[in-house]
Design a protein around this motif. Structure first.
Motif, short mmCIF file in Angstrom:
data_model
loop_
_atom_site.label_atom_id
_atom_site.label_comp_id
_atom_site.label_asym_id
_atom_site.label_seq_id
_atom_site.Cartn_x
_atom_site.Cartn_y
_atom_site.Cartn_z
N VAL A 247 -6.23 -5.10 -0.46
CA VAL A 247 -5.20 -5.54 -0.82
C VAL A 247 -4.90 -6.64 -1.72
O VAL A 247 -3.72 -5.37 -2.62
CB VAL A 247 -5.10 -6.10 0.73
CG1 VAL A 247 -5.36 -5.32 2.16
CG2 VAL A 247 -5.99 -7.53 0.74
N LEU A 250 -4.47 -3.40 -4.72
CA LEU A 250 -2.94 -2.74 -3.57
C LEU A 250 -1.34 -3.63 -4.33
O LEU A 250 -0.28 -2.98 -3.80
CB LEU A 250 -2.67 -1.77 -2.51
CG LEU A 250 -4.16 -1.08 -2.26
CD1 LEU A 250 -3.98 -1.10 -0.74
CD2 LEU A 250 -3.14 0.12 -2.12
N VAL A 252 -0.53 -5.89 -2.68
CA VAL A 252 -0.27 -6.69 -0.83
C VAL A 252 0.00 -8.10 -0.89
O VAL A 252 -0.51 -8.89 -0.99
CB VAL A 252 -0.93 -6.29 0.32
CG1 VAL A 252 -0.30 -6.74 1.95
CG2 VAL A 252 -0.98 -5.23 0.31
N GLN A 257 -1.53 -10.14 3.82
CA GLN A 257 -2.60 -9.88 4.26
C GLN A 257 -2.95 -11.21 5.18
O GLN A 257 -3.88 -11.17 6.73
CB GLN A 257 -3.18 -10.64 2.92
CG GLN A 257 -2.99 -9.99 1.84
CD GLN A 257 -4.17 -10.46 0.16
OE1 GLN A 257 -5.06 -11.00 0.83
NE2 GLN A 257 -3.62 -10.06 -0.21
N VAL A 269 3.17 0.45 9.95
CA VAL A 269 3.61 0.30 8.26
C VAL A 269 3.97 1.79 8.85
O VAL A 269 3.65 2.79 8.50
CB VAL A 269 1.86 0.62 7.50
CG1 VAL A 269 2.16 0.70 6.12
CG2 VAL A 269 1.40 -0.61 7.64
N LYS A 277 0.74 4.94 2.86
CA LYS A 277 0.81 4.74 4.03
C LYS A 277 -0.72 4.37 4.80
O LYS A 277 -1.77 3.32 4.76
CB LYS A 277 1.61 5.13 5.36
CG LYS A 277 3.26 5.04 5.31
CD LYS A 277 3.78 5.51 6.66
CE LYS A 277 2.87 6.74 6.72
NZ LYS A 277 4.03 7.74 6.43
N THR A 279 -3.06 4.34 2.36
CA THR A 279 -4.05 3.63 1.96
C THR A 279 -3.25 2.30 1.85
O THR A 279 -4.49 1.43 1.83
CB THR A 279 -3.93 4.05 0.68
OG1 THR A 279 -3.75 5.40 -0.33
CG2 THR A 279 -4.48 2.82 -0.41
N THR A 280 -2.88 1.62 2.20
CA THR A 280 -2.23 0.70 2.79
C THR A 280 -2.52 0.40 4.07
O THR A 280 -3.59 -0.96 4.01
CB THR A 280 -0.47 0.21 2.79
OG1 THR A 280 -0.30 0.85 0.94
CG2 THR A 280 -0.31 -0.65 3.45
N GLN A 407 7.59 1.06 3.22
CA GLN A 407 7.06 1.48 1.55
C GLN A 407 7.42 2.86 1.40
O GLN A 407 7.22 3.64 1.75
CB GLN A 407 5.09 1.28 1.25
CG GLN A 407 4.70 1.87 2.04
CD GLN A 407 3.23 1.72 1.64
OE1 GLN A 407 2.22 0.15 1.48
NE2 GLN A 407 2.27 2.64 0.84
N ALA A 419 4.03 1.31 -5.58
CA ALA A 419 4.30 1.70 -4.68
C ALA A 419 5.81 0.49 -4.02
O ALA A 419 5.84 -0.73 -4.64
CB ALA A 419 3.59 0.68 -2.96
N ARG A 421 7.94 -2.06 -1.95
CA ARG A 421 7.51 -2.38 0.34
C ARG A 421 8.24 -3.15 0.39
O ARG A 421 8.86 -4.13 -0.06
CB ARG A 421 6.14 -3.09 0.18
CG ARG A 421 5.10 -2.23 -0.18
CD ARG A 421 3.95 -2.69 0.26
NE ARG A 421 2.28 -2.05 0.05
CZ ARG A 421 1.87 -2.34 -1.06
NH1 ARG A 421 2.28 -2.82 -2.35
NH2 ARG A 421 0.78 -1.57 -1.15
#
Length: 527
Positions: A247, A250, A252, A257, A269, A277, A279-280, A407, A419, A421
């Motif tokens: 994360v 990425l 995030v 988290q 997601v 999606k 991957t997240t 996203q 990405a 989001r």
């Protein structure tokens, strides 16, 4: 041009045997066994930054972790083998000209190669797929070489169609593989059936569609969809990296988290197909796996990212292989002592209903939907139910929904994708809006709740533009509320001439005039 290309040009002009980059030392050229410094001392972070500009995507996690890595790179001057390793606790990189690959480039058969840590592998040059049409063993070898090439070139998808050569999607663009013949029906069937499981062949014969996963050990897993169109058999392969991206890698946010530490609730997601999606979600599940001690059940079609047991016990089930459907697996999961359940796709009313009930009964449920905004996600969920049930579902959702991450992927300036989001965190105020059917007020509530970690899609797109990661035109194309985004661009001092200049982006009724602004496809600059 990558910054390292300048050093490589100096290496070629000095006829050096090797370029050596060592942490906390100057970069040196080895010329006739003599060291010639060519830079000031470089930190590990500077060396990694230089390599990240040229390295194939699958090698990036290893580079960032300072693990032994080897890959091939082609600059304008030559073809190089790049080896990264640890000397003691210091990162060291040795770069040499790859004479064999240089010969291949000159003869038109060069293909960039990723080599594993165990040492060089056979060159994975693009196969001649025509030769594979009659021999199953050759067909499988040729198919695997195409998939290796997809990974080595940093592509996300491989498209195979009758009457076209293999086509890669890279950074969102479709690129035909040069030097490959057009695929005919017999070759297509031979290549695809060589790696398709028997169960999927039967399914394909019956329905003309089938999904499955395929893995090349040490390279990547691939999500495959085989279909039939008017010209014959066709297929799309999506790369699922062997290494799960965390994360933090990425980007995030901490607020998202924190959703991984909930004991119950529904976290969604969402986004269009190909928006990252999976991957997240894999990053969020990996965080759970590393930080909690629970039983996690994933229900997927097919299994994409493979999660080994860390602190959690991982149970991964594939629809069609380990279970009949999402809804049957989700219903069965309640008897399997789960703490956390991932539903790969909330496809139908019954699956959605069970997911909401499961989230209410003391489980944390992750799921995906193909919606573009947080508010539309809530409306989509409720609208799946009959009118006489919607009020009850609205109440249940207001209590069980904890967060929505919507996203899209944007093309980065200089290559690659990033990405964007939109983040909705369900507070008591948001919960009230859901219960009362006032979802249209959610975007304005998100605007006033930025301190809590919420962000609208327009705001995150504007942030990417201001950081010069994404062109204003690209961000505009990905925006849902385009009129508001244009106003934001103008308020920040960005030229919006590209909107009128390009009939594809011009608002309705504008006539697509020339506008005199930035040419279509150009980078808009501040006034």
């Amino acid at each position: 041009m990558a910054q390292l290309d300048r050093l490589l040009s100096v290496m070629i002009s000095n006829r050096a045997d090797e370029l050596i980059l060592t942490e906390d030392q100057a970069a040196v050229l080895m010329v006739e066994s003599q060291e010639r410094p060519v830079t000031k001392a470089l930190s590990a972070a500077q060396i990694v930054a230089l390599l990240k500009e040229i390295a194939p995507a699958p090698t990036l996690p290893a580079l960032e972790a300072k693990q032994p890595t080897k890959f091939q790179y082609m600059s304008e001057d030559s073809v190089f083998v790049v080896r990264a390793m640890l000397q003691g606790d210091k990162l060291a990189v040795r770069i040499q000209v790859d004479a064999d690959a240089e010969f291949k480039r000159s003869t038109g058969t060069f293909s960039r190669i990723v080599v594993g840590d165990e040492g060089p592998s056979a060159p994975s040059s693009v196969p001649n797929v025509k030769e594979a049409a009659t021999d199953p063993a050759q067909a499988k070898e040729a198919m695997e070489k195409l998939l290796r090439m997809l990974v080595e070139q940093g592509g996300s998808d491989l498209h195979m169609r009758v009457s076209e050569p293999p086509i890669l999607r890279k950074s969102g663009e479709m690129l035909r593989v040069e030097g490959q013949p057009k695929l005919d029906p017999a070759t297509m069937e031979s290549l695809l059936f060589s790696i398709m499981p028997e169960r999927n062949r039967k399914e394909f014969d019956e329905t003309n569609d089938s999904d499955f996963a395929y893995e090349i050990t040490g390279i990547a897993r691939f999500r495959a969809n085989v279909l039939r169109d008017r010209k014959g058999v066709a297929a799309v392969f999506r790369v699922i990296p062997n290494t799960i991206i965390t994360v933090d890698q990425l980007g995030v946010s901490q607020e998202v988290q924190n959703l991984c530490y909930l004991t119950k609730g529904l976290v969604l997601v969402t986004g269009p197909t190909g928006s990252g999606k999976s991957t997240t979600l894999s990053g969020l599940i990996d965080l759970v796996n590393r930080s909690r001690s629970d039983h996690v059940i994933t229900i997927e079609d097919p299994i994409e990212f493979v999660h080994e047991n860390k602190n959690c016990i991982m149970t991964q089930r594939q629809v069609g292989v380990h279970t009949g459907s999402f809804k049957s697996a989700l219903r069965a999961a309640l008897r399997e002592d789960p703490d956390i359940i991932l539903v790969g796709e909330l496809r139908d009313l019954e699956t959605v209903a069970i997911a909401i009930e499961t989230a209410e009964t003391g489980h944390l449920v992750f799921g995906t939907l193909h919606t573009t905004t947080a508010a539309s996600t809530i409306d989509r969920l409720i609208d799946q139910f009959p009118a006489d049930r919607q009020e009850q579902v609205r109440t249940m959702l207001s209590e069980s929904l904890k967060g929505v991450i919507s996203q899209v992927l944007c093309k980065k300036i200089g290559g690659g994708r990033v990405a964007a989001r939109e983040i909705l965190l369900v507070t008591p105020a948001i919960s009230n809006l859901i219960r009362e059917g006032k979802t249209f007020q959610i975007p304005s509530m998100m605007q006033t709740s930025k301190r809590l970690g919420m962000v609208t899609m327009n705001d995150t797109l504007m942030d990417l533009v201001e950081k010069k990661l994404v062109e204003p035109k690209e961000a505009y194309m990905k925006s849902v509320d385009k009129a508001s985004f244009v106003n934001s661009l103008k308020a920040k001092g960005f030229d919006t001439g590209f909107i009128e200049a390009d009939p594809l982006t011009a608002p309705a009724g504008s006539g697509g005039g020339t506008g005199g602004g930035t040419p279509a496809g150009g980078v808009a600059k501040r006034k």
